[in-house]
Design an enzyme around this catalytic site. Structure first.
Site, PDB file in Angstrom:
ATOM      1  N   GLU A 180       3.499   1.187 -11.891  1.00 35.39           N
ATOM      2  CA  GLU A 180       2.265   1.411 -11.080  1.00 35.39           C
ATOM      3  C   GLU A 180       1.970   2.988 -11.697  1.00 35.39           C
ATOM      4  O   GLU A 180       2.448   3.727 -10.732  1.00 35.39           O
ATOM      5  CB  GLU A 180       2.564   1.241  -9.680  1.00 35.39           C
ATOM      6  CG  GLU A 180       1.103   1.255  -8.916  1.00 35.39           C
ATOM      7  CD  GLU A 180       0.871   2.655  -8.092  1.00 35.39           C
ATOM      8  OE1 GLU A 180      -0.013   3.012  -7.473  1.00 35.39           O
ATOM      9  OE2 GLU A 180       1.995   3.691  -8.163  1.00 35.39           O
TER      10      GLU A 180
ATOM     11  N   ASP B  37       6.540   2.790  -7.698  1.00 34.88           N
ATOM     12  CA  ASP B  37       5.427   3.442  -7.351  1.00 34.88           C
ATOM     13  C   ASP B  37       5.365   4.728  -8.092  1.00 34.88           C
ATOM     14  O   ASP B  37       6.415   5.327  -8.019  1.00 34.88           O
ATOM     15  CB  ASP B  37       5.711   3.587  -5.714  1.00 34.88           C
ATOM     16  CG  ASP B  37       4.364   4.353  -5.198  1.00 34.88           C
ATOM     17  OD1 ASP B  37       3.328   3.614  -5.061  1.00 34.88           O
ATOM     18  OD2 ASP B  37       4.585   5.321  -4.592  1.00 34.88           O
TER      19      ASP B  37
END
Length: 654
Positions: free
Chosen positions: A413, A384
């Site tokens: 990401e 993330d």
């Protein structure tokens, strides 16, 4: 580089060889270089390939590029996970030079007397060549040398056996003044690093029950979520991605739709990690136990899938790290710890880590956490927001993990500036989120995909039409046909693609003024009645299943480097192909970008990219409908969004 000749412009070389290039097992990797000798000397080049054990695996003669460019080309195909290395060796090729010179002199009419020295030189060269060729071919080379010495034979007969050795001595050359380039690294991953289909689901929503306001009446668990796995596998997905499964903070917990204050029963965001029950190495109690998580992993494996776990390096205010290691965070002048902000957005429920305060301590703890989950069987991590952490940290962490577990993969990401996205790929991320979600026109898609193909030596794209954070405008308003269009584009342009659960139900209601879902699953349970939707014919699952089936059955779709676009006279229709480098099998796609209107397009195909000449005709079979057509270089397509917005053809030659 050591030796006599110049060898430069070696590819693949990431940042001039500072970082390894990337490949997967079985991938044909193009290798190139520029090398030349002075004057008219005949230069040869060979590709030297070293396996992860450091032993030589291949020595391949490189072929020259276009005349006048002094470029050389070859391919390598790694067959094992690990770090491979390669080098280029340039050398004088006396046989090639001799053969070329003698052929020209004979063509100019010179006879045996004038060629006496040339014939003697040939004998010497073949004597050296006989030592280097495989034993069964050595007799042939010696006989050619004997023929050169035989003055009783006519000149053509003396020369013919030696001149006929061109192919053999191309593969087994006599080499002089060998020059070796620097070595370049290629990190080779398992095939799933390049070819994979991802499905994101929230375990807490599967099997859950909520009231009309989204308040939980029953929380989903790993056990209830496992009941969803057979349907996901049946659609052809092979990676199940789970948002963070750790305890969720109670301090500053967000409410439904990111409300600043949570009400009783609100479940909070899984990305607000950590509470009294533990932190990044703990499991949210309402999801289940460690044993139940391992059972979830095992069930996925039984179905041919694996689980990707979210690695979100941030903390809720009540994460144990906040108490035990306050130095790992940023303290503001008033003594409070800084929470995450992306103005105007504020994330009061999340404390970012400060990697500069105690880098050694933070690195050791994160490595411990990652290795913990690897020990439970996790082999893929979706990271993330990696762009909000130091790049050198990722370079270190990924290398440390892969040293002991080379099969582990990391997906970045990072929806951020291009330089950062490419930088993260260079330092080791196995896959990367991309800007695909926001590329909508034919020109944008062509340009962006060509940019990604050009970066294939180090960046592997993963195309997502939606995520829990992103509901793009075209899905909000495009209707079911647009959901099909974006699935075709994502799954057939890129070898890796993914989607967030609910896509197959055409979920499209956005929070007003935002590109994100109303009643966002990040902040509340979203139980879905999958069976009822499919029974009513209101699910995209059959179409997605067909797309993923085509992907698996067609090797051409497993690669990125082979993506080629073809000319369409209608910018509402995008046409592209992929050709398998080994079998020659071709998939040809024509996709409408218009979800509301019928579109026609005249296509002009780049026939060499299909492995054919311009005059040839062939049969195409639409793998979505089963229909077949006879095509040539110029053909016409009709695309109706209410029937199928795309043709996915396999190409069959007579």
């Amino acid at each position: 580089m050591t030796g006599r000749f110049l060898i430069d412009d070696v590819t693949p070389a990431v940042n001039c060889g500072r970082y390894p290039a990337k490949a997967v097992v079985g991938e044909l990797v193009p290798v190139g270089a520029r090398a030349f000798a002075e004057g008219h000397a005949a230069l040869g080049c060979q590709l030297v390939v070293l396996g992860p054990d450091g032993e030589q695996r291949a020595l391949t003669r490189m072929v020259p590029g276009p005349p006048g460019t002094d470029t050389w080309q070859a391919q390598l195909r790694p067959d094992e996970v690990g770090e491979w290395r390669f080098a280029i060796e340039a050398f004088l090729d006396p046989y090639l030079q001799w053969r070329d010179a003698v052929s020209k002199k004979v063509d100019a009419g010179q006879g045996p007397a004038e060629l006496a020295n040339d014939l003697a030189e040939g004998v010497q060269i073949l004597g050296r060549a006989a030592v280097g060729v495989p034993t069964p071919s050595a007799l042939r080379v010696r006989r050619a040398a004997t023929a050169l010495r035989d003055e009783a034979r006519p000149l053509p007969e003396r020369l013919a056996p030696a001149l006929a050795l061109a192919e053999l001595l191309w593969q087994w050359p006599v080499r002089e003044l060998v020059t070796r380039s620097d070595e370049y690294a290629i990190v080779v991953d398992r095939p799933r690093a390049l070819f994979s289909a991802w499905y994101e689901l929230f375990p807490r929503s599967e099997g859950a029950v909520a009231d009309e306001a989204g308040r939980p009446l029953r929380h989903g668990t790993f056990t209830t979520a496992a009941q969803r796995l057979p349907a996901v596998a049946a659609m052809g997905f092979d990676v199940v991605y789970l948002p963070p499964i750790h305890p969720i903070g109670r301090v500053a917990r967000k409410g439904r739709n990111n409300a600043l204050t949570a009400e009783d029963g609100d479940v909070g965001s899984p990305w607000a990690i950590g509470a009294a029950e533990g932190g990044h190495d703990a499991i949210h109690p309402e999801l289940g136990t460690r044993a139940e998580f391992e059972q979830f992993l095992a069930r996925a494996q039984e179905l041919g899938m694996e689980v990707a776990l979210d690695l979100a390096l941030q903390c809720a205010p009540d994460h144990p790290w906040v108490t035990d290691h306050p130095e790992w965070f940023t303290t503001r002048p008033d003594g409070s710890i800084a929470y995450a902000e992306n103005p105007p957005k504020k994330y009061q429920d999340i404390y970012p880590l400060n990697f500069d305060n105690d880098p050694a301590g933070i690195r050791a703890e994160i490595l411990r956490v990652v290795r913990y989950w690897i020990g439970l069987g996790v082999r893929i991590f979706r990271v993330d927001n990696p762009h909000t952490k130091p790049v050198d940290f990722w370079h270190w962490l990924i290398a440390e993990v892969k040293r002991d577990a080379p099969d582990v993969l990391f997906l970045a990401e990072a929806f951020t500036r291009p330089a950062i996205m490419h930088g993260l790929a260079r330092v080791g991320f196995s896959q990367s989120y991309t800007y695909f979600t926001w590329r909508t026109s034919a020109a944008e898609l062509r340009d962006y995909c060509q940019e990604l193909v050009a970066a294939a030596d180090y960046m592997r794209p993963n195309f997502w039409p939606n995520t829990p954070d992103i509901l793009p405008e075209h899905l909000q308003h495009g209707g079911p046909s647009m959901f099909k269009v974006r699935a075709v584009l994502a799954s057939l342009l890129s070898p890796a693609w993914g989607m967030y659960a609910g896509y197959e139900l055409f979920e499209h209601v956005a929070r007003p003024g935002a590109e994100e879902y109303l009643d966002n699953e990040k902040y509340q349970l979203r139980p879905r009645d999958w069976a009822a939707a499919e029974a009513a014919g209101e699910s995209l699952a059959p179409f997605l299943t067909r797309l993923n089936t085509i992907r698996r059955e067609q090797p051409a779709l497993h690669w990125l480097r082979n993506l080629r676009f073809h000319e369409s006279d209608n910018e509402a229709v995008l046409c592209w192909s992929k050709r398998d480098p080994e079998t020659g099998g071709v998939v040809l796609v024509a996709c409408s970008l218009d979800p509301r209107h019928e579109q026609w397009a005249n296509l002009t195909l780049d026939m060499p990219e299909l492995g054919m000449q311009g005059h040839e005709t062939f049969t195409v079979r639409d793998e979505l409908t089963g229909a077949s057509y006879r095509w040539g270089q110029r053909s016409t397509v009709r695309l109706d969004p209410w029937e199928e917005p795309a043709h996915v053809f396999t190409v069959h030659r007579p």
